[in-house]
Motif scaffolding. Structure first.
Motif, short mmCIF file in Angstrom:
data_model
loop_
_atom_site.label_atom_id
_atom_site.label_comp_id
_atom_site.label_asym_id
_atom_site.label_seq_id
_atom_site.Cartn_x
_atom_site.Cartn_y
_atom_site.Cartn_z
N MET A 1 0.85 -1.17 0.00
CA MET A 1 0.00 0.00 0.00
C MET A 1 0.90 1.24 0.00
N ALA A 2 0.56 2.23 -0.81
CA ALA A 2 1.37 3.44 -0.92
C ALA A 2 1.21 4.31 0.31
N ASP A 3 2.28 5.00 0.66
CA ASP A 3 2.26 5.93 1.78
C ASP A 3 1.53 7.20 1.34
N MET A 4 0.45 7.56 2.00
CA MET A 4 -0.35 8.72 1.64
C MET A 4 -0.09 9.90 2.57
N THR A 5 0.98 9.84 3.36
CA THR A 5 1.32 10.92 4.26
C THR A 5 1.80 12.12 3.45
N PRO A 6 1.22 13.30 3.68
CA PRO A 6 1.67 14.47 2.93
C PRO A 6 3.13 14.79 3.25
N SER A 7 3.84 15.21 2.25
CA SER A 7 5.24 15.59 2.43
C SER A 7 5.30 16.97 3.07
N SER A 8 6.11 17.11 4.08
CA SER A 8 6.24 18.41 4.74
C SER A 8 7.22 19.32 4.00
N THR A 9 8.05 18.71 3.17
CA THR A 9 9.02 19.53 2.47
C THR A 9 8.54 19.98 1.10
N GLY A 10 7.76 19.16 0.43
CA GLY A 10 7.27 19.52 -0.89
C GLY A 10 8.41 19.61 -1.89
N PRO A 11 8.09 19.94 -3.12
CA PRO A 11 9.14 20.04 -4.13
C PRO A 11 10.03 21.24 -3.87
N ALA A 12 11.28 21.08 -4.21
CA ALA A 12 12.23 22.18 -4.04
C ALA A 12 11.90 23.27 -5.06
N PRO A 13 11.97 24.54 -4.65
CA PRO A 13 11.72 25.61 -5.60
C PRO A 13 12.78 25.61 -6.70
N ALA A 14 12.36 25.94 -7.90
CA ALA A 14 13.29 25.99 -9.02
C ALA A 14 14.27 27.14 -8.84
N VAL A 15 15.50 26.90 -9.21
CA VAL A 15 16.51 27.95 -9.15
C VAL A 15 16.30 28.86 -10.35
N ARG A 16 16.18 30.14 -10.09
CA ARG A 16 15.99 31.14 -11.15
C ARG A 16 17.35 31.44 -11.77
N THR A 17 17.34 31.79 -13.05
CA THR A 17 18.57 32.12 -13.76
C THR A 17 18.50 33.54 -14.30
N VAL A 18 19.51 34.31 -13.98
CA VAL A 18 19.66 35.66 -14.50
C VAL A 18 20.81 35.63 -15.50
N THR A 19 20.54 36.04 -16.72
CA THR A 19 21.57 36.10 -17.75
C THR A 19 21.86 37.56 -18.04
N LEU A 20 23.12 37.91 -17.97
CA LEU A 20 23.56 39.28 -18.25
C LEU A 20 24.27 39.25 -19.60
N ILE A 21 23.75 40.01 -20.55
CA ILE A 21 24.35 40.09 -21.88
C ILE A 21 25.15 41.40 -21.93
N VAL A 22 26.44 41.28 -22.20
CA VAL A 22 27.37 42.40 -22.08
C VAL A 22 28.27 42.50 -23.30
N LYS A 23 29.07 43.56 -23.33
CA LYS A 23 30.14 43.69 -24.31
C LYS A 23 31.37 44.25 -23.59
N PRO A 24 32.55 43.97 -24.08
CA PRO A 24 33.77 44.47 -23.45
C PRO A 24 33.82 46.00 -23.43
N GLY A 25 34.38 46.55 -22.35
CA GLY A 25 34.57 47.98 -22.23
C GLY A 25 33.31 48.78 -21.95
N CYS A 26 32.26 48.14 -21.53
CA CYS A 26 30.96 48.80 -21.31
C CYS A 26 30.81 49.14 -19.83
N HIS A 27 30.81 50.44 -19.50
CA HIS A 27 30.68 50.83 -18.10
C HIS A 27 29.29 50.53 -17.54
N LEU A 28 28.26 50.60 -18.37
CA LEU A 28 26.92 50.23 -17.90
C LEU A 28 26.86 48.74 -17.59
#
Length: 91
Positions: free
Chosen positions: A1-28
């Motif tokens: 019989m499957a365990d029907m106990t709710p998980s207290s941890t739940g799924p781990a939140p997804a890691v967000r990704t920030v991508t920075l698009i740059v060029k050399p010598g750019c002060h901004l």
């Protein structure tokens, strides 16, 4: 019989990704890099960086907007990065 106990941890939140698009010598780009690093450290986001001069598709798409910030692959902002707005997008 499957365990029907709710998980207290739940799924781990997804890691967000920030991508920075740059060029050399750019002060901004240097300014954006600092803001992105700070907010990513606070939120646990992963940061990647791409050099526009090494990718023709990025060059064609973003040349006049550098630096560009993507959050999970979607354009978030360009030129100046607002710290509070980026934090809100990541939380």
């Amino acid at each position: 019989m499957a365990d029907m106990t709710p998980s207290s941890t739940g799924p781990a939140p997804a890691v967000r990704t920030v991508t920075l698009i740059v060029k050399p010598g750019c002060h901004l780009c240097d300014d954006a890099r600092q803001v992105v690093a700070k907010v990513a450290a606070e939120t646990g986001a992963r940061v990647t960086e791409q050099d526009i001069t090494r990718d023709a598709a990025l060059y064609d798409r973003y040349w006049e907007q550098i630096p560009v910030v993507l959050v999970d692959g979607e354009q978030h902002t360009f030129w100046r990065v607002d710290e509070a707005r980026l934090r809100a997008a990541l939380t």
